[in-house]
Design an enzyme around this catalytic site. Structure first.
Site, PDB file in Angstrom:
ATOM      1  N   ARG A  80     -13.343  -6.684   1.277  1.00 51.36           N
ATOM      2  CA  ARG A  80     -13.150  -5.439   0.536  1.00 51.36           C
ATOM      3  C   ARG A  80     -13.462  -5.630  -0.949  1.00 51.36           C
ATOM      4  O   ARG A  80     -13.990  -4.723  -1.604  1.00 51.36           O
ATOM      5  CB  ARG A  80     -11.723  -4.914   0.743  1.00 51.36           C
ATOM      6  CG  ARG A  80     -11.571  -3.479   0.285  1.00 51.36           C
ATOM      7  CD  ARG A  80     -10.258  -2.882   0.742  1.00 51.36           C
ATOM      8  NE  ARG A  80      -9.118  -3.563   0.148  1.00 51.36           N
ATOM      9  CZ  ARG A  80      -7.850  -3.350   0.513  1.00 51.36           C
ATOM     10  NH1 ARG A  80      -7.562  -2.494   1.476  1.00 51.36           N
ATOM     11  NH2 ARG A  80      -6.871  -4.001  -0.080  1.00 51.36           N
ATOM     12  N   LYS A 183     -11.568  -0.485  -4.263  1.00 51.63           N
ATOM     13  CA  LYS A 183     -10.299  -0.735  -4.973  1.00 51.63           C
ATOM     14  C   LYS A 183     -10.631  -1.023  -6.439  1.00 51.63           C
ATOM     15  O   LYS A 183     -10.561  -2.166  -6.899  1.00 51.63           O
ATOM     16  CB  LYS A 183      -9.559  -1.907  -4.299  1.00 51.63           C
ATOM     17  CG  LYS A 183      -8.051  -1.884  -4.570  1.00 51.63           C
ATOM     18  CD  LYS A 183      -7.329  -2.769  -3.585  1.00 51.63           C
ATOM     19  CE  LYS A 183      -5.892  -3.018  -3.972  1.00 51.63           C
ATOM     20  NZ  LYS A 183      -5.036  -1.829  -3.918  1.00 51.63           N
ATOM     21  N   GLU A 219      -4.706  10.285   1.340  1.00 52.09           N
ATOM     22  CA  GLU A 219      -3.865   9.082   1.203  1.00 52.09           C
ATOM     23  C   GLU A 219      -2.473   9.435   0.721  1.00 52.09           C
ATOM     24  O   GLU A 219      -2.219  10.533   0.229  1.00 52.09           O
ATOM     25  CB  GLU A 219      -4.483   8.129   0.183  1.00 52.09           C
ATOM     26  CG  GLU A 219      -5.777   7.550   0.640  1.00 52.09           C
ATOM     27  CD  GLU A 219      -6.098   6.256  -0.071  1.00 52.09           C
ATOM     28  OE1 GLU A 219      -5.540   5.220   0.306  1.00 52.09           O
ATOM     29  OE2 GLU A 219      -6.903   6.296  -1.013  1.00 52.09           O
TER      30      GLU A 219
HETATM   31  N1  PLP Z   1      -4.709   2.970  -0.427  1.00 53.88           N
HETATM   32  C1  PLP Z   1      -4.690   2.643  -1.730  1.00 53.88           C
HETATM   33  C2  PLP Z   1      -5.170   3.621  -2.735  1.00 53.88           C
HETATM   34  C3  PLP Z   1      -4.182   1.378  -2.107  1.00 53.88           C
HETATM   35  O1  PLP Z   1      -4.124   1.028  -3.382  1.00 53.88           O
HETATM   36  C4  PLP Z   1      -3.718   0.491  -1.111  1.00 53.88           C
HETATM   37  C5  PLP Z   1      -3.215  -0.827  -1.480  1.00 53.88           C
HETATM   38  O2  PLP Z   1      -3.863  -1.811  -1.413  1.00 53.88           O
HETATM   39  C6  PLP Z   1      -3.788   0.889   0.219  1.00 53.88           C
HETATM   40  C7  PLP Z   1      -4.287   2.141   0.523  1.00 53.88           C
HETATM   41  C8  PLP Z   1      -3.337  -0.014   1.305  1.00 53.88           C
HETATM   42  O3  PLP Z   1      -4.275  -1.027   1.561  1.00 53.88           O
HETATM   43  P1  PLP Z   1      -3.825  -2.433   2.144  1.00 53.88           P
HETATM   44  O4  PLP Z   1      -3.103  -2.170   3.399  1.00 53.88           O
HETATM   45  O5  PLP Z   1      -5.097  -3.165   2.373  1.00 53.88           O
HETATM   46  O6  PLP Z   1      -2.971  -3.061   1.118  1.00 53.88           O
HETATM   47  C1  COI Z   2      -1.081  -2.993  -2.538  1.00 57.65           C
HETATM   48  O1  COI Z   2      -0.504  -2.454  -1.605  1.00 57.65           O
HETATM   49  O2  COI Z   2      -1.321  -4.201  -2.564  1.00 57.65           O
HETATM   50  C2  COI Z   2      -1.527  -2.209  -3.671  1.00 57.65           C
HETATM   51  O3  COI Z   2      -2.457  -2.610  -4.310  1.00 57.65           O
HETATM   52  C3  COI Z   2      -0.825  -0.973  -3.964  1.00 57.65           C
HETATM   53  C4  COI Z   2      -0.462  -0.810  -5.406  1.00 57.65           C
HETATM   54  C5  COI Z   2       0.577  -1.753  -5.881  1.00 57.65           C
HETATM   55  C6  COI Z   2      -1.652  -0.727  -6.310  1.00 57.65           C
END
Ligand code: PLP
Ligand code: COI
Length: 337
Positions: A80, A183, A219
């Site tokens: 990612r 991200k 989201e």
């Molecule tokens: N959506 C957003 C905007 C986020 O910042 C995050 C955090 O990382 C997620 C979703 C969840 O992603 P993940 O499960 O890979 O942490």
């Molecule tokens: C995460 O879940 O790791 C995120 O990045 C969410 C937030 C703290 C930015």
């Protein structure tokens, strides 16, 4: 191990011993460097400072029931970050470099990896920024990739207890063909005003809708969204949401538990049909939701005061795999020792 009251840790910055850094110069990545400073020195015209060449990742390391330390699916975070780098034209840290840097950041800060059963974990924050100077709008020629680590507790103070979200149609987080699927820092800057307002008004954060028509759920703040009905795990399909690794894992777990999985557009009105809804992410893990209010119309959707049975099962299974108490049959964990 460090003498910390692990159970009372929140989600925030915590100083640890070392971070790991790697510089991209003259068209190639250098050696991994270990650093104990919390500071970065850079050129005042670095692209990160004005053109937003900035991406980050969030992942966790856990001390398992057997005392061994596991990182959860770091290769997915590596992929990612490469995608985010491509999205805003930055040099891509190779997968192996990414995972090696994360491993090193865990090992060097091992005394901050919380004990099994504490509910806390070591959060890793890989960062990629443009450090090369540009004044015209162009990508930098130099980059810094680094990883720092902090022990953390639950993202929402409620822990595994239902939280409330607000639908705000007067702000969008990301455009349909914009950077929502990466991200990158700008997405988070774009979510601050609506997010802080939601907190001030008594909610954990905002549910963002698709920017084009505001008909479908995108989201849940900095987390993905899922709803459960008729033994089916439903989660939004959209070009402007971050592909969550937690959500990807929960889809697999749901399937393993005999549920159907649907990735599709989810109209806001469908909220009324879900038996359970939740936010999911690395920081949020599984955060059940018991109320969603449309800020504009006042229309309210509510669920039980306690986490529902399916969300609880999904949460316990995910945590069990991360803790080493449930078989990791998809080989998601990467051992650090
Ligand atoms: N959506 C957003 C905007 C986020 O910042 C995050 C955090 O990382 C997620 C979703 C969840 O992603 P993940 O499960 O890979 O942490
Ligand atoms: C995460 O879940 O790791 C995120 O990045 C969410 C937030 C703290 C930015």
């Amino acid at each position: 191990m460090e003498n910390i009251d692990w159970g009372s840790l929140g989600f925030g910055y915590y100083k640890t011993d070392y971070n790991v850094r790697c510089y991209y110069r003259n068209g190639k990545w250098g050696e991994l460097e270990v650093c104990s400073s919390e500071e970065i020195t850079m050129h005042m015209a670095a692209t990160v400072l004005h053109y937003g060449q900035a991406a980050f990742e969030g992942m966790k390391a856990f001390r398992g029931v057997d005392g061994r330390i596991r990182m959860f699916r770091p290769y997915e975070n590596a992929k990612r970050m490469i995608s985010s780098a491509q999205g805003v034209m930055m040099a891509e840290p190779p997968e192996e470099l990414f995972v090696e840097a994360c491993k090193k950041a865990v090992k060097l800060n091992e005394r901050f990896v919380p004990p099994y059963g504490s509910g806390a974990s070591l959060y890793l924050r890989p960062i990629l920024i443009g450090t090369g100077a540009q004044v015209g709008v162009h990508p930098a020629k130099e980059y810094l990739f680094m990883v720092f680590a902090c022990p953390v507790g639950p993202y929402f103070k409620e822990g595994f207890k239902p939280v409330k979200f607000q639908i705000a149609k007067d702000y969008d987080r990301a455009a349909p063909f914009g950077t929502g699927k990466y991200k990158v820092g700008g997405n988070y800057a774009a979510s601050l005003v609506s997010g802080e307002r939601a907190v001030k008004e008594g909610y954990s954060n905002c549910i963002y809708l698709n920017a084009a028509t505001h008909e479908f759920i995108d989201e849940a703040g900095a987390a993905n969204f899922f709803g459960i009905k008729n033994n089916t795990y439903c989660t939004p399909q959209s070009s402007s949401i971050l592909p969550s690794i937690t959500n990807l894992s929960l889809c697999q777990i749901a399937e393993d538990l005999g549920m159907k999985v649907e990735r599709r557009q989810i109209p806001v009105e469908e909220l009324a049909e879900f038996e359970e809804v939740a936010a999911c992410g690395t920081a949020a893990v599984v955060s059940p939701i018991n109320e969603i209010v449309d800020r504009e119309t006042g229309k309210k959707y509510t669920w039980g005061a306690e986490p529902g049975p399916v969300s609880t099962k999904l949460y316990n299974t995910l945590k069990g795999i991360q803790d080493g108490t449930i078989e990791d049959k998809h080989n998601w964990n990467v051992f650090v020792d």
